[in-house]
Scaffold this active site. Structure first.
Site, PDB file in Angstrom:
ATOM      1  N   VAL A   1       8.055   2.588  -1.914  1.00  0.00           N
ATOM      2  CA  VAL A   1       9.050   3.380  -0.856  1.00  0.00           C
ATOM      3  C   VAL A   1       8.637   2.823   0.547  1.00  0.00           C
ATOM      4  O   VAL A   1       7.505   2.869   0.995  1.00  0.00           O
ATOM      5  CB  VAL A   1       8.566   4.690  -1.005  1.00  0.00           C
ATOM      6  CG1 VAL A   1       9.443   5.745  -0.016  1.00  0.00           C
ATOM      7  CG2 VAL A   1       8.729   5.367  -2.495  1.00  0.00           C
TER       8      VAL A   1
ATOM      9  N   GLY B   1       0.890  -1.311  -0.025  1.00  0.00           N
ATOM     10  CA  GLY B   1      -0.131   0.023   0.071  1.00  0.00           C
ATOM     11  C   GLY B   1       0.747   1.255  -0.174  1.00  0.00           C
ATOM     12  O   GLY B   1       0.135   2.500   0.003  1.00  0.00           O
ATOM     13  N   HIS B   2       2.185   1.183  -0.068  1.00  0.00           N
ATOM     14  CA  HIS B   2       3.095   2.495   0.021  1.00  0.00           C
ATOM     15  C   HIS B   2       4.190   2.336  -0.790  1.00  0.00           C
ATOM     16  O   HIS B   2       5.306   2.078  -0.443  1.00  0.00           O
ATOM     17  CB  HIS B   2       3.294   2.474   1.357  1.00  0.00           C
ATOM     18  CG  HIS B   2       4.207   3.865   1.774  1.00  0.00           C
ATOM     19  ND1 HIS B   2       5.363   4.128   1.913  1.00  0.00           N
ATOM     20  CD2 HIS B   2       3.464   5.027   2.472  1.00  0.00           C
ATOM     21  CE1 HIS B   2       5.469   5.408   2.458  1.00  0.00           C
ATOM     22  NE2 HIS B   2       4.466   5.959   2.520  1.00  0.00           N
ATOM     23  N   PHE B   3       4.174   2.555  -1.893  1.00  0.00           N
ATOM     24  CA  PHE B   3       2.963   2.740  -2.886  1.00  0.00           C
ATOM     25  C   PHE B   3       3.076   1.789  -4.012  1.00  0.00           C
ATOM     26  O   PHE B   3       4.125   1.255  -4.419  1.00  0.00           O
ATOM     27  CB  PHE B   3       3.293   4.250  -3.232  1.00  0.00           C
ATOM     28  CG  PHE B   3       3.339   5.258  -2.417  1.00  0.00           C
ATOM     29  CD1 PHE B   3       2.100   5.639  -1.836  1.00  0.00           C
ATOM     30  CD2 PHE B   3       4.509   5.749  -2.137  1.00  0.00           C
ATOM     31  CE1 PHE B   3       1.857   6.825  -0.943  1.00  0.00           C
ATOM     32  CE2 PHE B   3       4.368   6.828  -1.164  1.00  0.00           C
ATOM     33  CZ  PHE B   3       3.124   7.559  -0.676  1.00  0.00           C
TER      34      PHE B   3
END
Length: 147
Positions: free
Chosen positions: A56, A49-51
């Site tokens: 990252v 989810g990041h990203f």
């Protein structure tokens, strides 16, 4: 100088997957400093989810990795092992700066020095590097609490 493989690391930290963020201790001078690292892989759960389009490592997890390295240094310096009866909590993060994104495939080198220790409160100067470049830095403070 002390080195630790993952089997020694898990003896000196209470953290476990997916929150164990130190893979190896390269060198440690008890009462002074530690150099450890985290291999950052695309399999990290936070990358989902990041990203999704540009993975990252979240800055807060870089700070946590530095704090875990500091925890190993603190336990070894105090001659203690993690226990079910006490924990080290973050008490402060000052002067945090993020200078380079940490992405999948990076090896995050964690450099922590003890600035001072008094009555269960530890202060550290911490720098995380990738390929010799500063990715993040901060002054960290942790406090030992009995639970």
């Amino acid at each position: 100088m002390i080195e630790m493989d993952i089997n020694e690391v898990i003896k000196h930290l209470p953290h476990r997957y997916p929150f164990l963020l130190v893979d190896r201790v390269v060198t440690m001078e008890i009462g002074k400093s530690i150099h450890a690292y985290k291999n950052v892989t695309i399999n990290e759960p936070f990358f989902q989810g990041h990203f999704p389009h540009y993975p990252v490592m979240p800055g807060v997890l870089i700070m946590e990795a530095l704090a875990q390295a500091a925890g190993i240094l603190s336990f070894k310096s105090a001659g203690e092992m993690p226990s079910e009866h006490s924990v080290f909590y973050f008490a402060g993060i000052d002067k945090a700066r993020f200078k380079k994104p940490v992405t999948a495939g990076d090896q995050l080198h964690l450099h922590v020095e003890i600035a001072r220790q008094m009555r269960g409160v530890w202060k550290y100067n911490a720098v995380a590097r990738v390929d010799g470049e500063v990715a993040a830095e901060a002054e960290l403070m942790c406090a030992k609490r009995d639970i």
